[in-house]
Enzyme design. Structure first.
Site, mmCIF file in Angstrom:
data_model
loop_
_atom_site.group_PDB
_atom_site.id
_atom_site.type_symbol
_atom_site.label_atom_id
_atom_site.label_comp_id
_atom_site.label_asym_id
_atom_site.label_seq_id
_atom_site.Cartn_x
_atom_site.Cartn_y
_atom_site.Cartn_z
ATOM 1 N N ASN A 10 47.159 30.471 48.195
ATOM 2 C CA ASN A 10 46.879 29.775 47.197
ATOM 3 C C ASN A 10 47.266 30.016 45.832
ATOM 4 O O ASN A 10 46.618 30.709 45.004
ATOM 5 C CB ASN A 10 45.295 29.454 47.276
ATOM 6 C CG ASN A 10 44.614 28.439 46.117
ATOM 7 O OD1 ASN A 10 45.513 27.602 45.822
ATOM 8 N ND2 ASN A 10 43.432 28.494 45.712
ATOM 9 N N LYS A 12 47.201 28.243 43.189
ATOM 10 C CA LYS A 12 46.199 27.409 42.241
ATOM 11 C C LYS A 12 47.378 26.931 41.000
ATOM 12 O O LYS A 12 48.123 25.885 41.626
ATOM 13 C CB LYS A 12 45.419 28.600 41.328
ATOM 14 C CG LYS A 12 44.650 29.422 42.484
ATOM 15 C CD LYS A 12 43.560 30.205 41.909
ATOM 16 C CE LYS A 12 42.641 31.104 43.093
ATOM 17 N NZ LYS A 12 41.448 31.588 42.771
ATOM 18 N N HIS A 96 37.893 23.672 48.023
ATOM 19 C CA HIS A 96 38.001 25.045 47.283
ATOM 20 C C HIS A 96 36.999 25.182 46.253
ATOM 21 O O HIS A 96 36.719 24.245 45.416
ATOM 22 C CB HIS A 96 39.345 25.407 46.489
ATOM 23 C CG HIS A 96 39.684 26.697 46.369
ATOM 24 N ND1 HIS A 96 39.241 27.254 44.889
ATOM 25 C CD2 HIS A 96 40.211 27.890 46.631
ATOM 26 C CE1 HIS A 96 39.297 28.637 44.953
ATOM 27 N NE2 HIS A 96 40.182 28.827 45.833
ATOM 28 N N GLU A 98 36.960 26.181 43.403
ATOM 29 C CA GLU A 98 36.960 25.790 42.063
ATOM 30 C C GLU A 98 37.168 24.167 41.911
ATOM 31 O O GLU A 98 36.654 23.847 40.744
ATOM 32 C CB GLU A 98 38.493 26.484 41.682
ATOM 33 C CG GLU A 98 38.523 27.777 41.030
ATOM 34 C CD GLU A 98 39.594 28.622 41.658
ATOM 35 O OE1 GLU A 98 40.847 28.129 41.843
ATOM 36 O OE2 GLU A 98 39.548 29.963 41.665
ATOM 37 N N GLU A 168 35.080 31.753 51.619
ATOM 38 C CA GLU A 168 35.287 32.518 50.492
ATOM 39 C C GLU A 168 33.977 32.705 49.475
ATOM 40 O O GLU A 168 33.547 31.669 48.578
ATOM 41 C CB GLU A 168 36.129 31.469 49.672
ATOM 42 C CG GLU A 168 37.553 31.235 50.318
ATOM 43 C CD GLU A 168 38.498 31.204 49.307
ATOM 44 O OE1 GLU A 168 39.565 31.708 49.459
ATOM 45 O OE2 GLU A 168 38.450 29.938 48.457
ATOM 46 N N GLY A 174 38.983 35.980 42.492
ATOM 47 C CA GLY A 174 39.322 36.192 41.210
ATOM 48 C C GLY A 174 38.558 37.516 40.512
ATOM 49 O O GLY A 174 39.127 37.611 39.130
ATOM 50 N N SER A 214 39.647 38.197 46.459
ATOM 51 C CA SER A 214 40.353 39.174 45.944
ATOM 52 C C SER A 214 40.956 39.874 47.290
ATOM 53 O O SER A 214 40.883 41.283 47.099
ATOM 54 C CB SER A 214 39.293 40.101 45.346
ATOM 55 O OG SER A 214 38.876 39.475 44.099
#
Ligand code: PEP
Length: 250
Positions: A10, A12, A96, A98, A168, A174, A214
């Site tokens: 991904n 991003k 996701h 985010e 996730e 991150g 991560s």
């Protein structure tokens, strides 16, 4: 039960088309002939065309990071499933964290997007996971149950055939913090249980559940050794061709 692992990148909001070309120039030779796992790269929309051209004929599939479920229409800024299919995308990330966190994506929107992707024949990777406060308040199981229940709502097992899920934990995305393989496994088991309720035991036994948060060349092997973990969704460490190739070939 042997499930072929799905190793997904991904990107991003990173890389332009030139940087995308440079990535594939370096990455493809590193994974050439690697058939043990399925490899997918999900760049930003503007890089999809270049990525698809560059990956043509290789063992790397290309996915988008989002979609809108309507077939077409006056939806400024959005991209529909058939547009992705028409240029050669096969996969799409949905829900996701985010998007949930910064763009108000609700469980219902995730469900609409999932239906749109499946209807079109794309392979959706639906993301679920708890935030730190939820984990600390012992709410992880409730959150995962709710996210799965709502995402899978009113979808038949037949329609859902291509579904993949990514667990996730948001606190691991991150941040450099990775869930332990055991902690991830427990969450995957719970998600598989929810899939069994929605789609039946056979379906759940075949469902691929990826871990994301991560993942790096240094920790991927331990995670992938868990029977419950069927691949990885990789953010930061997928931007570098050598690092993503090392993850794919753990
Ligand atoms: C992600 O973007 O889905 C992700 C897991 O990011 P990272 O690997 O950077 O934590």
């Amino acid at each position: 039960m042997t499930r072929k692992k799905l190793m997904a990148a991904n990107w991003k909001m990173y890389k332009n088309p030139d940087q995308t070309r440079a990535f594939f120039r370096d990455f493809l030779p590193l994974v050439a002939g690697h058939t043990r796992d399925e490899i997918v790269v999900c760049p930003p929309y503007i890089d999809l065309y270049v990525a698809i051209e560059d990956a043509k004929g290789s063992n790397v599939a290309i996915g988008a990071q989002d979609l809108y479920w309507e077939k077409e229409g006056a939806y400024t800024g959005e991209i529909c499933p058939s547009m992705l299919l028409d240029i050669g995308c096969t996969h799409v990330i949905i829900g996701h964290s985010e998007r949930r966190q910064y763009f108000g994506e609700t469980d219902d929107l995730v469900n609409f997007k999932l239906k749109g992707a499946l209807e079109a024949g794309l392979t959706p990777i639906v993301c679920v996971g708890e935030v730190l406060e939820e984990r600390e308040a012992n709410l992880t199981e409730d959150v995962l149950r709710r996210q799965c229940l709502r995402a899978f709502h009113a979808i038949s097992a037949k329609k859902a055939a291509k579904l993949a899920v990514a667990y996730e934990p948001v606190w691991a995305i991150g941040t450099g913090k990775t869930a332990t393989p055991q902690l991830a496994s427990a969450a995957h088991l719970l998600i598989r249980g929810e899939a069994a309720k929605a789609f039946g035991q056979d379906f759940a036994g075949n469902l691929r559940i990826l871990y994301g948060g991560s993942v790096k060349p240094e920790n991927v092997k331990a995670l992938m050794s868990e029977e419950e973990i069927d691949g990885a969704l990789v953010g930061g460490a997928s931007l570098d061709p050598k690092s993503f190739a090392a993850i794919v070939k753990y």
